[in-house]
Design an enzyme around this catalytic site. Structure first.
Site, PDB file in Angstrom:
ATOM      1  N   LYS A  57      49.636  84.919  35.739  1.00  0.00           N
ATOM      2  CA  LYS A  57      49.971  84.263  37.007  1.00  0.00           C
ATOM      3  C   LYS A  57      51.476  84.215  37.172  1.00  0.00           C
ATOM      4  O   LYS A  57      52.260  84.347  36.220  1.00  0.00           O
ATOM      5  CB  LYS A  57      49.387  82.853  37.073  1.00  0.00           C
ATOM      6  N   VAL A 115      54.285  85.855  25.214  1.00  0.00           N
ATOM      7  CA  VAL A 115      54.134  84.451  24.831  1.00  0.00           C
ATOM      8  C   VAL A 115      55.374  83.672  25.258  1.00  0.00           C
ATOM      9  O   VAL A 115      56.503  84.117  25.057  1.00  0.00           O
ATOM     10  CB  VAL A 115      53.922  84.333  23.307  1.00  0.00           C
ATOM     11  N   ASP A 134      47.583  74.209  33.438  1.00  0.00           N
ATOM     12  CA  ASP A 134      47.415  75.476  34.154  1.00  0.00           C
ATOM     13  C   ASP A 134      46.015  76.064  34.012  1.00  0.00           C
ATOM     14  O   ASP A 134      45.669  77.004  34.736  1.00  0.00           O
ATOM     15  CB  ASP A 134      48.434  76.512  33.663  1.00  0.00           C
TER      16      ASP A 134
END
Length: 298
Positions: free
Chosen positions: A25, A110, A151
């Site tokens: 996203k 990450v 999220d």
């Protein structure tokens, strides 16, 4: 000129394994409007899902055990890995006797603000809910996901959204087609440290969806803090600013530029200096995982 893609690790799908998308996203806009009595910050943001991300490989176990196959990219111990926690959360919520093996084919950097860990967890919740025949509805799965991270619900719902609260109060949005030039500066700044930074703006005036559509709500509250703290982020934003409006996603450190078409994004990619970890992804109208689940019979 050139590009370097994020590293991808591939597992050989044998008998019983299935592969599922976990999309990344972007936060097209992010501001902080206040702080709650429990210490959490009130946010406003726009989530944009992408057609690119990780792949989650799952295999149902009859013995009830849950295991992550392979080493975690971040070195997190198995019990603390979000995908393992997601599987256990669903197992305990439904009292199912089944278990699962989980392998994460990692592409999403990450600590880049691209939502990799949250998306991976959401995919595990949604897919195991189907494979285990536990049949929890999306609202319940999103509530479980919120216990793993703010999220996770947007990935469970699988739609682009305006978000408020800590990021969990979602209003679906229809966003125009777009392509994105993404850049990973290769640094990770703990979100907690950024929230504690005295220069972070925490009292922005509340915006509306209409403000975002009109272009009067834009930017990311974390960007000036990241620019000051991390030269790699400042450099990434400066490089991207040569080809368009550069922004930070989430709390960083990932950066991006939006383009109307993929061709425009690919041309901009070719203009970047060689050796950067940069790539192009299309915006999605909804999570590709939902489309895959819709075609399956369980």
């Amino acid at each position: 000129m050139g590009r370097v893609d994020p590293v991808s690790v591939v597992v050989d799908d044998g008998v019983g394994w299935s592969a599922w998308p976990a999309p990344a996203k972007l936060n097209l806009f992010l501001q902080i409007t206040g702080r709650r009595v429990d210490g959490y910050h009130e946010l406003q943001t726009v989530f944009r899902l992408l057609d690119w991300g990780d792949t989650i490989h799952l295999r149902v176990r009859e013995d009830g055990q849950i295991h992550r196959i392979g080493e975690s990219v971040t070195g997190v111990v198995e019990a603390d890995d979000l995908v393992v926690r997601a599987a256990y959360l669903l197992k305990y919520a439904t009292n199912v006797h089944l278990g699962a093996d989980i392998f994460v084919e990692k592409r999403i950097p990450v600590g880049g603000g691209f939502g990799g860990g949250s998306s991976d967890a959401a995919t595990v919740l949604l897919v195991l809910n189907a494979l285990w025949h536990t049949r929890l509805d999306v609202a319940v799965l999103a509530a479980l996901g919120l216990r793993l991270g703010a999220d996770v619900p947007v990935f469970v719902h699988g739609c682009n959204a305006w978000a408020e609260g800590v990021g969990e109060c979602l209003t679906p949005m229809i966003l125009p087609g777009a392509a994105y030039l993404l850049l990973d500066p290769g640094v990770c700044v703990p979100t907690r440290e950024l929230f504690l930074d005295p220069d972070l703006t925490r009292d922005a005036s509340p915006a509306t969806i209409g403000d975002f559509i009109a272009g009067t709500a834009f930017g990311n509250a974390f960007e000036p803090v990241l620019r000051r703290r991390e030269s790699a982020v400042a450099g990434a934003l400066d490089v991207l600013s040569e080809v368009g409006f550069a922004r930070v996603t989430g709390s960083g450190s990932g950066c991006f530029v939006e383009f109307s078409t993929r061709d425009e994004a690919e041309c901009a990619l070719e203009r970047l200096p060689y050796g950067l970890c940069a790539w192009v992804a299309d915006g999605a109208s909804r999570s590709p995982l939902l489309d895959v689940l819709k075609t399956m019979e369980f």
